[in-house]
Design a protein around this motif. Structure first.
Motif, PDB file in Angstrom:
ATOM      1  N   ARG A  40       0.856  -1.196   0.000  1.00 16.40           N
ATOM      2  CA  ARG A  40       0.000   0.000   0.000  1.00 16.40           C
ATOM      3  C   ARG A  40       0.883   1.235   0.000  1.00 16.40           C
ATOM      4  N   ILE A  41       0.622   2.152  -0.929  1.00 22.10           N
ATOM      5  CA  ILE A  41       1.307   3.440  -0.948  1.00 22.10           C
ATOM      6  C   ILE A  41       0.359   4.487  -0.377  1.00 22.10           C
ATOM      7  N   GLY A  42       0.710   5.027   0.751  1.00 26.66           N
ATOM      8  CA  GLY A  42      -0.120   6.003   1.450  1.00 26.66           C
ATOM      9  C   GLY A  42       0.383   6.156   2.861  1.00 26.66           C
ATOM     10  N   PRO A  43      -0.147   7.110   3.600  1.00 27.04           N
ATOM     11  CA  PRO A  43       0.316   7.295   4.981  1.00 27.04           C
ATOM     12  C   PRO A  43      -0.030   6.094   5.843  1.00 27.04           C
ATOM     13  N   SER A  44       0.801   5.849   6.843  1.00 27.66           N
ATOM     14  CA  SER A  44       0.551   4.751   7.772  1.00 27.66           C
ATOM     15  C   SER A  44      -0.229   5.212   8.992  1.00 27.66           C
ATOM     16  N   ALA A  45      -0.343   6.534   9.160  1.00 29.89           N
ATOM     17  CA  ALA A  45      -1.098   7.088  10.286  1.00 29.89           C
ATOM     18  C   ALA A  45      -1.444   8.539   9.969  1.00 29.89           C
ATOM     19  N   SER A  46      -2.417   9.071  10.682  1.00 28.96           N
ATOM     20  CA  SER A  46      -2.803  10.473  10.522  1.00 28.96           C
ATOM     21  C   SER A  46      -3.453  10.939  11.819  1.00 28.96           C
ATOM     22  N   THR A  47      -3.075  12.131  12.262  1.00 23.30           N
ATOM     23  CA  THR A  47      -3.560  12.658  13.529  1.00 23.30           C
ATOM     24  C   THR A  47      -4.165  14.039  13.316  1.00 23.30           C
ATOM     25  N   LEU A  48      -5.350  14.258  13.885  1.00 29.76           N
ATOM     26  CA  LEU A  48      -6.004  15.561  13.809  1.00 29.76           C
ATOM     27  C   LEU A  48      -5.511  16.472  14.926  1.00 29.76           C
ATOM     28  N   TYR A  49      -5.253  17.726  14.561  1.00 28.75           N
ATOM     29  CA  TYR A  49      -4.836  18.748  15.515  1.00 28.75           C
ATOM     30  C   TYR A  49      -5.778  19.943  15.423  1.00 28.75           C
ATOM     31  N   ILE A  50      -5.849  20.704  16.491  1.00 25.50           N
ATOM     32  CA  ILE A  50      -6.595  21.954  16.513  1.00 25.50           C
ATOM     33  C   ILE A  50      -5.701  23.020  17.124  1.00 25.50           C
ATOM     34  N   CYS A  51      -5.777  24.244  16.607  1.00 25.85           N
ATOM     35  CA  CYS A  51      -5.007  25.343  17.170  1.00 25.85           C
ATOM     36  C   CYS A  51      -5.784  26.634  16.960  1.00 25.85           C
ATOM     37  N   ASP A  52      -5.332  27.702  17.579  1.00 24.32           N
ATOM     38  CA  ASP A  52      -5.901  29.021  17.318  1.00 24.32           C
ATOM     39  C   ASP A  52      -5.517  29.450  15.908  1.00 24.32           C
ATOM     40  N   ALA A  53      -6.263  30.390  15.361  1.00 25.67           N
ATOM     41  CA  ALA A  53      -6.047  30.790  13.968  1.00 25.67           C
ATOM     42  C   ALA A  53      -4.642  31.330  13.721  1.00 25.67           C
ATOM     43  N   ASP A  54      -3.991  31.849  14.766  1.00 26.97           N
ATOM     44  CA  ASP A  54      -2.630  32.355  14.595  1.00 26.97           C
ATOM     45  C   ASP A  54      -1.567  31.283  14.767  1.00 26.97           C
ATOM     46  N   GLY A  55      -1.987  30.018  14.935  1.00 30.53           N
ATOM     47  CA  GLY A  55      -1.066  28.898  15.065  1.00 30.53           C
ATOM     48  C   GLY A  55      -0.709  28.536  16.490  1.00 30.53           C
ATOM     49  N   SER A  56      -1.125  29.343  17.435  1.00 31.72           N
ATOM     50  CA  SER A  56      -0.795  29.078  18.846  1.00 31.72           C
ATOM     51  C   SER A  56      -1.732  28.027  19.434  1.00 31.72           C
ATOM     52  N   ASN A  57      -1.325  27.503  20.587  1.00 40.07           N
ATOM     53  CA  ASN A  57      -2.154  26.575  21.358  1.00 40.07           C
ATOM     54  C   ASN A  57      -2.479  25.304  20.565  1.00 40.07           C
ATOM     55  N   GLU A  58      -1.516  24.799  19.822  1.00 40.17           N
ATOM     56  CA  GLU A  58      -1.748  23.568  19.063  1.00 40.17           C
ATOM     57  C   GLU A  58      -1.841  22.376  20.008  1.00 40.17           C
ATOM     58  N   ARG A  59      -2.812  21.507  19.774  1.00 41.95           N
ATOM     59  CA  ARG A  59      -2.941  20.274  20.548  1.00 41.95           C
ATOM     60  C   ARG A  59      -3.706  19.254  19.717  1.00 41.95           C
ATOM     61  N   LYS A  60      -3.574  17.979  20.101  1.00 40.39           N
ATOM     62  CA  LYS A  60      -4.326  16.932  19.425  1.00 40.39           C
ATOM     63  C   LYS A  60      -5.813  17.135  19.677  1.00 40.39           C
ATOM     64  N   LEU A  61      -6.612  16.883  18.633  1.00 44.46           N
ATOM     65  CA  LEU A  61      -8.044  17.116  18.754  1.00 44.46           C
ATOM     66  C   LEU A  61      -8.749  16.023  19.543  1.00 44.46           C
ATOM     67  N   LEU A  62      -8.438  14.765  19.249  1.00 45.60           N
ATOM     68  CA  LEU A  62      -9.199  13.655  19.802  1.00 45.60           C
ATOM     69  C   LEU A  62      -8.452  12.972  20.926  1.00 45.60           C
ATOM     70  N   LYS A  63      -9.199  12.595  21.937  1.00 45.33           N
ATOM     71  CA  LYS A  63      -8.599  11.915  23.083  1.00 45.33           C
ATOM     72  C   LYS A  63      -8.205  10.474  22.736  1.00 45.33           C
ATOM     73  N   ASP A  64      -8.897   9.872  21.768  1.00 47.29           N
ATOM     74  CA  ASP A  64      -8.598   8.488  21.375  1.00 47.29           C
ATOM     75  C   ASP A  64      -8.352   8.428  19.877  1.00 47.29           C
ATOM     76  N   GLY A  65      -7.496   9.299  19.389  1.00 42.08           N
ATOM     77  CA  GLY A  65      -7.235   9.383  17.961  1.00 42.08           C
ATOM     78  C   GLY A  65      -6.629   8.116  17.392  1.00 42.08           C
ATOM     79  N   SER A  66      -6.954   7.845  16.107  1.00 43.66           N
ATOM     80  CA  SER A  66      -6.419   6.664  15.442  1.00 43.66           C
ATOM     81  C   SER A  66      -6.655   6.789  13.945  1.00 43.66           C
ATOM     82  N   PHE A  67      -5.635   7.196  13.187  1.00 40.95           N
ATOM     83  CA  PHE A  67      -5.717   7.396  11.740  1.00 40.95           C
ATOM     84  C   PHE A  67      -6.949   8.226  11.370  1.00 40.95           C
ATOM     85  N   ASP A  68      -6.959   9.450  11.823  1.00 38.60           N
ATOM     86  CA  ASP A  68      -8.084  10.354  11.621  1.00 38.60           C
ATOM     87  C   ASP A  68      -7.689  11.499  10.701  1.00 38.60           C
TER      88      ASP A  68
END
Length: 626
Positions: A40-68
């Protein structure tokens, strides 16, 4: 490189190359017939992040993330809808959660590829992309109150030309909920990259709208020679914004060597009149546009030195970081995006199986099985493309040919452009043959030779003279002949008689990847049947009885014989699974694995992922436990 240069490199020394991580194919699950290995050619994982519009306060979005990935905000900003492969690697399903990452709930989880869930403004419906039904990507609507699912673009009334890619992508609701905009390559021609000369396809998209009940379908924006993608509505519903890129550059947009060199622009049209405004100029690959206010548009610069979030106006500062698929909250204060991980999957990693009788597992490229149950692979993922053999349980691993001693350019080897490719076993298990030299983009300027080694790797023998690019061999049933392809001034398939050294011309077309049937009666191969199309064919070893088994308009190739006499192959016959410019580091991003009878009948889809799947090999339970 000439034959004498290869010979001067000296014999391979078994076991000198770095062995891959222990590759033990575990026995199949209880009640299964066995395991299908595949690449398979493609990513092996993917994680969602959320941050403020200026790029600050970046953190993972989901508490139980898994190829999202592929998130969308609800209109009130309290919920997030997203795609996830948490039920199995390659199995795209739809979910929703609260914006704080809690309360994950499934929405659509069936055998199809489901993607890009976007909620309606009133929160009662979800528009999304699905391959449910005819296996092509269509726009569907899910009623969250009744759980009823309706196909909007897969109806006879809206059917496009079946010979076209005919995909539909990236739905977007109008602010009043009366319309859904999307991109589509319906009624477009299959085109090859390199202005029609290359085998990888480019994509031509236009922007369409349709009502949620399937009526009112019409095209609102197109441009000859261009691809228009990822539409989003303005806050007042009067305009639709999208990215615009030349059709040719949709190939460079997902190729690692070109991603930072191609450019696109952010454009919007008036929905009523079609009047267009170009909001950007200049370099950079700009995608994923969205109105973040009535007067400003945010977008993603994909690749290059400026990669990250950018804005049409100068009132917001860009955010430089690697990310994909940004979506801004309704108030413009937050951004959700994904960070894909391209770390290579471990060998034998479980993949989602679409067949209840077989487990699916990840494997390196060109796996081959000997008659006595021994595996051989090209060890490409370690960056040395040597030939490795082993028992299926992982025991007795051997490097039977080490490319470090081959005289090849090691930089090209590390980039996967040169190496020892496509091992084939003699039917008595005593010999392994393969091609050695330059492949893929380098084949036009690099020569390659056929090599064979005894199964213990104690020596090697160069079989061709190195004056052309010879590779992808396959042994005859009796072990006395090898069929292979040549590429360069001469093209086609050749048969080498190992007893006499004589070479016979079998074909003179642009043919590749031959595979001799186990009963010796047919040779399976891929032929370039038009400037933009490759098809799977068979021919008898005496050159008679040519049959073309596929005719999809997409590329069909990488065909091999299965243990049951059926043919396994890779095809894009159901079209793209996503806007082509949005993929990363891919060759043919839409390919899936199929099987068919030896006469081309009874074609069956074996994978339905968003990624490029190919190179299958079935291992029955008796092979795994023997």
């Amino acid at each position: 490189m000439k034959r004498r240069a290869f010979l001067a490199a000296g014999a391979a020394v078994a076991g000198t190359a770095l062995l891959p991580p222990p590759f033990a194919v575990a026995a199949a699950s209880l009640g299964k017939k066995g395991v299908m290995l595949m690449n398979r050619i493609g990513p092996s994982a993917s994680t969602l992040y959320i941050c403020d519009a200026d790029g600050s306060n970046e953190r993972k979005l989901l508490k139980d993330g898994s190829f999202d990935h592929h998130a969308a905000f609800s209109a009130d900003g309290t919920s997030v809808f997203f795609t996830s492969e948490r039920t199995g690697d390659g199995h795209s399903c739809l979910y929703r959660a609260k914006t704080d990452g809690s309360g994950v709930q499934p929405l659509v989880a069936d055998a199809a590829m489901n993607d890009w869930a976007v909620p309606s403004p009133d929160g009662t419906k979800v528009a999304y992309v699905s391959t449910r039904g005819d296996h092509k990507t269509h726009i569907w609507v899910l009623d969250l109150r009744t759980n009823k699912r309706t196909s909007l673009t897969g109806t006879p009334a809206l059917a496009g030309d079946p010979a076209s890619p005919d995909g539909h992508f990236r739905p977007s609701w109008s602010p009043d909920g009366r319309w859904i905009a999307f991109s589509s390559d319906r009624n477009t021609a299959w085109r090859g990259h390199g202005n029609g000369t290359g085998w990888e396809h480019t994509q031509e998209l236009s922007i369409y709208v349709v009502r949620p009940d399937g009526t009112g379908f019409r095209q609102v924006a197109d441009r000859d020679g261009y691809c228009l993608g990822s539409p989003k509505w303005s806050p007042d519903g009067s305009r639709i914004v999208f990215y615009e890129i030349t059709v040719e550059d949709t190939w460079g947009a997902h190729r690692p060597e070109a991603i930072g060199t191609v450019a696109s622009q952010i454009v919007s049209v008036d929905v009523a009149s079609g009047a267009r405004v170009e909001h950007t100029t200049g370099p950079n690959l700009k995608v994923a546009p969205q109105y973040v206010s009535p007067t400003d548009i945010g977008y993603l610069v994909k690749g290059g030195a400026d990669e990250g979030l950018a804005y049409v106006s100068a009132t917001r500062q860009p955010v430089r970081r690697p990310l994909r698929s940004p979506v801004w909250s309704p108030d413009g204060k937050s951004v959700i995006y994904e960070k894909p991980d391209y770390t290579t999957r471990t060998l034998d990693a479980p993949l989602h199986s679409w067949d209840a009788d077989w487990d699916y597992r990840f494997c390196d490229v060109f796996p081959a099985l000997s008659a006595d149950g021994r595996l051989a692979i090209t060890d490409k993922q370690l960056g040395n493309s040597s030939i490795v053999t082993m028992r299926p349980d992982g025991s007795d691993q051997k490097v039977v040919f080490d490319t470090a001693t081959s005289g090849l350019d090691q930089t090209q080897v590390q980039h996967g452009l040169a190496g020892a490719f496509r091992p084939t076993w003699s039917h008595d298990g005593k010999w392994i043959a393969f091609g050695l030299g330059g492949w893929f983009q380098t084949r036009a300027t690099s020569n390659a030779v056929l090599v064979r080694v005894p199964s213990d790797g104690s020596s090697h023998q160069v079989l061709t003279d190195g004056t052309t690019n010879a590779g992808f061999p396959s042994y005859s049933q009796d072990g006395n002949r090898i069929v292979y392809r040549v590429w360069g001034k001469e093209m086609g398939l050749r048969i080498l008689d190992l007893r006499t050294g004589a070479t016979t011309v079998l074909t003179t077309e642009s043919d590749n990847l031959p595979d001799w049937s186990w009963d010796g009666k047919l040779i399976l191969f891929t032929r370039k049947t038009s400037p933009t199309d490759f098809d799977v064919c068979t021919i008898k070893p005496d050159g008679t009885g040519l049959k073309v088994l596929t005719s999809s308009g997409a590329n069909d190739g990488h065909a091999v014989w299965n243990h049951d006499g059926r043919i396994l192959y890779n095809s894009g016959m159901y079209g793209f699974r996503e806007e082509a410019a949005l993929y990363d580091d891919t060759f043919q991003p839409y390919g899936q694995i199929f099987s068919m009878n030896a006469d081309g009948t009874d074609k069956k889809l074996l994978t339905d992922s968003r990624w490029e799947d190919s190179m299958p090999l079935y291992l029955t339970q008796d092979v795994l436990t023997g």
